[in-house]
Structure formats: structure tokens, C-alpha cells
Design a protein around this motif. Structure first.
Motif, mmCIF file in Angstrom:
data_model
loop_
_atom_site.group_PDB
_atom_site.id
_atom_site.type_symbol
_atom_site.label_atom_id
_atom_site.label_comp_id
_atom_site.label_asym_id
_atom_site.label_seq_id
_atom_site.Cartn_x
_atom_site.Cartn_y
_atom_site.Cartn_z
ATOM 1 N N VAL A 1 -6.347 2.073 -10.082
ATOM 2 C CA VAL A 1 -7.713 2.462 -9.700
ATOM 3 C C VAL A 1 -8.134 1.762 -8.404
ATOM 4 N N VAL A 2 -7.814 0.475 -8.325
ATOM 5 C CA VAL A 2 -8.171 -0.267 -7.108
ATOM 6 C C VAL A 2 -7.461 0.332 -5.893
ATOM 7 N N SER A 3 -6.183 0.670 -6.050
ATOM 8 C CA SER A 3 -5.437 1.220 -4.918
ATOM 9 C C SER A 3 -6.007 2.567 -4.499
ATOM 10 N N PHE A 4 -6.486 3.353 -5.455
ATOM 11 C CA PHE A 4 -7.084 4.648 -5.123
ATOM 12 C C PHE A 4 -8.244 4.467 -4.140
ATOM 13 N N GLU A 5 -8.977 3.391 -4.316
ATOM 14 C CA GLU A 5 -10.153 3.159 -3.475
ATOM 15 C C GLU A 5 -9.858 2.351 -2.218
ATOM 16 N N THR A 6 -8.737 1.661 -2.183
ATOM 17 C CA THR A 6 -8.540 0.707 -1.073
ATOM 18 C C THR A 6 -7.360 1.008 -0.160
ATOM 19 N N ILE A 7 -6.475 1.925 -0.503
ATOM 20 C CA ILE A 7 -5.264 2.102 0.313
ATOM 21 C C ILE A 7 -5.581 2.573 1.728
ATOM 22 N N ARG A 61 -19.305 1.229 -7.737
ATOM 23 C CA ARG A 61 -17.934 0.880 -8.104
ATOM 24 C C ARG A 61 -17.185 0.387 -6.868
ATOM 25 N N ARG A 62 -17.367 1.092 -5.772
ATOM 26 C CA ARG A 62 -16.680 0.718 -4.533
ATOM 27 C C ARG A 62 -17.184 -0.625 -4.003
ATOM 28 N N VAL A 63 -18.449 -0.917 -4.222
ATOM 29 C CA VAL A 63 -18.983 -2.222 -3.818
ATOM 30 C C VAL A 63 -18.290 -3.327 -4.600
ATOM 31 N N GLU A 64 -18.111 -3.096 -5.895
ATOM 32 C CA GLU A 64 -17.437 -4.090 -6.724
ATOM 33 C C GLU A 64 -16.000 -4.301 -6.251
ATOM 34 N N ILE A 65 -15.336 -3.205 -5.917
ATOM 35 C CA ILE A 65 -13.970 -3.301 -5.419
ATOM 36 C C ILE A 65 -13.946 -4.106 -4.120
ATOM 37 N N ALA A 66 -14.902 -3.811 -3.247
ATOM 38 C CA ALA A 66 -14.961 -4.493 -1.954
ATOM 39 C C ALA A 66 -15.141 -5.995 -2.127
ATOM 40 N N LEU A 67 -16.000 -6.379 -3.065
ATOM 41 C CA LEU A 67 -16.249 -7.803 -3.293
ATOM 42 C C LEU A 67 -15.027 -8.514 -3.858
ATOM 43 N N GLY A 68 -14.245 -7.797 -4.651
ATOM 44 C CA GLY A 68 -13.084 -8.419 -5.276
ATOM 45 C C GLY A 68 -11.811 -8.301 -4.474
ATOM 46 N N ARG A 85 0.823 -1.211 0.000
ATOM 47 C CA ARG A 85 0.000 0.000 0.000
ATOM 48 C C ARG A 85 0.861 1.266 0.000
ATOM 49 N N TYR A 86 1.998 1.176 0.647
ATOM 50 C CA TYR A 86 2.916 2.310 0.603
ATOM 51 C C TYR A 86 3.396 2.540 -0.828
ATOM 52 N N GLY A 87 3.741 1.436 -1.511
ATOM 53 C CA GLY A 87 4.175 1.567 -2.901
ATOM 54 C C GLY A 87 3.096 2.159 -3.789
ATOM 55 N N TYR A 144 -8.844 10.266 4.414
ATOM 56 C CA TYR A 144 -8.617 10.062 2.983
ATOM 57 C C TYR A 144 -9.789 9.297 2.373
ATOM 58 N N ASP A 145 -10.240 8.251 3.064
ATOM 59 C CA ASP A 145 -11.316 7.422 2.534
ATOM 60 C C ASP A 145 -12.589 8.240 2.318
ATOM 61 N N ASP A 146 -12.851 9.185 3.213
ATOM 62 C CA ASP A 146 -14.024 10.053 3.052
ATOM 63 C C ASP A 146 -13.934 10.877 1.772
ATOM 64 N N LEU A 147 -12.726 11.277 1.418
ATOM 65 C CA LEU A 147 -12.538 12.037 0.180
ATOM 66 C C LEU A 147 -12.654 11.127 -1.043
ATOM 67 N N ALA A 148 -12.017 9.955 -0.974
ATOM 68 C CA ALA A 148 -12.007 9.053 -2.125
ATOM 69 C C ALA A 148 -13.391 8.510 -2.444
#
Length: 248
Positions: free
Chosen positions: A96-102, A172-179, A71-73, A160-164
Motif C-alpha cells: 500500500v505504501v509503495s502504491f502511494e510513494t513509488i 491517508r497520503r499525509v500519513e504516508i508522507a509523515l512516515g 522502487r523498481y521491485g 502516475y502520482d496524479d492518478l494514485a
């Protein structure tokens, strides 16, 4: 019949007295011996449980350290894109995934039940080796300190998560969460990438939060490395002492 004061009666009474005293002492010694056996069985049981706990925590800490490093990377990759709109992204999905999950985090759930039981019941006395007791105390003091940091970091990551969350559509975020952590990687398209790039270049607050996220993940990785050092030392001490106890 002997007179009350005759030497023979006195001798018999003394003999009976000594028999009773010796019988009581033998009974007490036997009881103490049985208690000692029970204590040794309890000690071995505690040692087995402690070793299992520390081994499980070592596995978790290794995974958490690696996750923090990844996540740092990715945070550095996002920061590079925020500072340079022309930054080339080699892994679009990961970007894109890292933008939503870091900023996603789970507080560590270390295995402290056995340690808590030892302390709360006073059974720490059963662990006879001073080095083992000292190592365990150091480890759990370090765990408590790390958990306090994790709680603070979790609150900062949430900013950060509140902004993202306002950048990508909720579905989209639900899909990320499931995967996330699963066997497939969510599909992304050009619009997803453009949305993230625009958010990074136009939102100074988001960029500032990314800087904080980078510091947190680097600190988390460093913290888990230090924790792993203490865990591995404690595990070595426990296993060595357990082997000595089991051989008796």
C-alpha cells in the motif's frame, strides 16, 4: 671629480645600473615565487573541497541507486497485482505504501559549487594535472546529463502520482508522507488493500502508467550505477594527485 666621459665614471654608472637591474629581477623572482606559493595553497584548497564534494555525491548516488532498485521491485509487485487479481501480497504495508510513494522523487542536489567556481573564475589553471582536469570535466558533464534525464523522469512520474492521489483519501497520503523515511510504518487495513487492488485491476490507465514507472526506476538505477563508476574513478584520481601535491 671625475670627468663625464672618464672610464671610472662609466664603470660606476654601469655598476649602479646592474645593481638596479639585478634588484628588480630579484624582486620579480621573489614576487613570482610568492605567487606560486599562493597558487599551490589555492590548488590544495580546491582539491580538498573537490574530494569532499565527490565523496558526498558518492554517498547520495549509492542511496539513490538503492532507492531506485527498491522502487523498481515494488513497481513490479504492483504490476503483478494489476495483471492478476489473485496475486498474493506478502507485505501488505509495503504494498500500500509503495502504491502511494513509488512516484515520489527529489531531484538530485549534487555538490557542484567548487567545480563551478573553478570554471567561472578561470582557476582551473591551478589544477596542474591534466588527468585530474579531464576526470572532473567528464564527471560534471555526466552529472548535467543525468540531471536532464531526472527532470524528464520527474514529469513522467507525476502522471502516475496524479492518478494514485485520487485512489487513496488525502489524509491517508499525509500519513504516508509523515512516515516515509521515518522510524515507523503507517498502519494499513483490509480496506486500504482492497482499495488499491480494485484501482489496479479496474484502471487500465493506471496500469499503463505503472509500466512507465517501472521503466523509469530501472533506468534511474542504471544511470546512478554509471554515475557512481565515474564518481569513484574521479575520486581515486583526485585523492592520488592530492597526496602527491601535499607531499611537496
Amino acid at each position: 671629480m671625475d670627468n663625464p666621459g672618464s672610464p671610472r665614471l662609466v664603470a660606476r654608472l654601469l655598476a649602479e645600473f646592474f645593481v638596479i637591474v639585478i634588484g628588480v629581477l630579484v624582486a620579480l623572482a621573489a614576487d613570482r615565487w610568492l605567487m606560486t606559493l599562493d597558487d599551490r595553497d589555492l590548488e590544495r584548497g580546491y582539491l580538498t573541497a573537490l574530494i569532499e564534494d565527490v565523496r558526498a555525491d558518492v554517498g547520495f548516488a549509492n542511496d539513490a541507486r538503492d532507492r531506485a532498485d527498491r522502487r523498481y521491485g515494488w513497481t513490479l509487485e504492483l504490476l503483478a497485482a494489476a495483471e492478476n487479481p489473485g496475486h498474493v501480497v506478502s507485505d501488505t504495508i509495503g504494498f500500500v505504501v509503495s502504491f502511494e510513494t513509488i512516484a515520489w522523487s527529489i531531484l538530485p542536489d549534487f555538490h557542484t559549487t567548487t567545480w563551478t567556481d573553478l570554471v567561472s573564475t578561470g582557476n582551473m589553471r591551478l589544477i596542474r594535472d591534466e588527468e585530474v582536469r579531464r576526470s572532473l570535466a567528464e564527471l560534471h558533464e555526466r552529472i548535467e546529463f543525468h540531471l536532464s534525464l531526472e527532470r524528464d523522469w520527474e514529469a513522467q512520474l507525476a502522471e502516475y502520482d496524479d492518478l494514485a492521489i485520487h485512489v487513496m483519501r488525502p489524509t491517508r497520503r499525509v500519513e504516508i508522507a509523515l512516515g516515509f523515511g521515518g522510524s515507523y510504518r503507517p498502519e494499513v487495513n483490509g480496506q486500504d488493500l482492497a482499495t488499491v487492488r480494485a484501482a489496479l485491476s479496474d484502471n487500465a490507465r493506471l496500469g499503463a502508467q505503472l509500466g512507465t514507472v517501472a521503466i523509469i526506476h530501472r533506468a534511474r538505477a542504471t544511470g546512478f550505477r554509471g554515475l557512481l563508476d565515474v564518481m569513484n574513478r574521479t575520486l581515486e584520481v583526485l585523492e592520488e594527485y592530492s597526496s602527491r601535491v601535499g607531499a611537496r
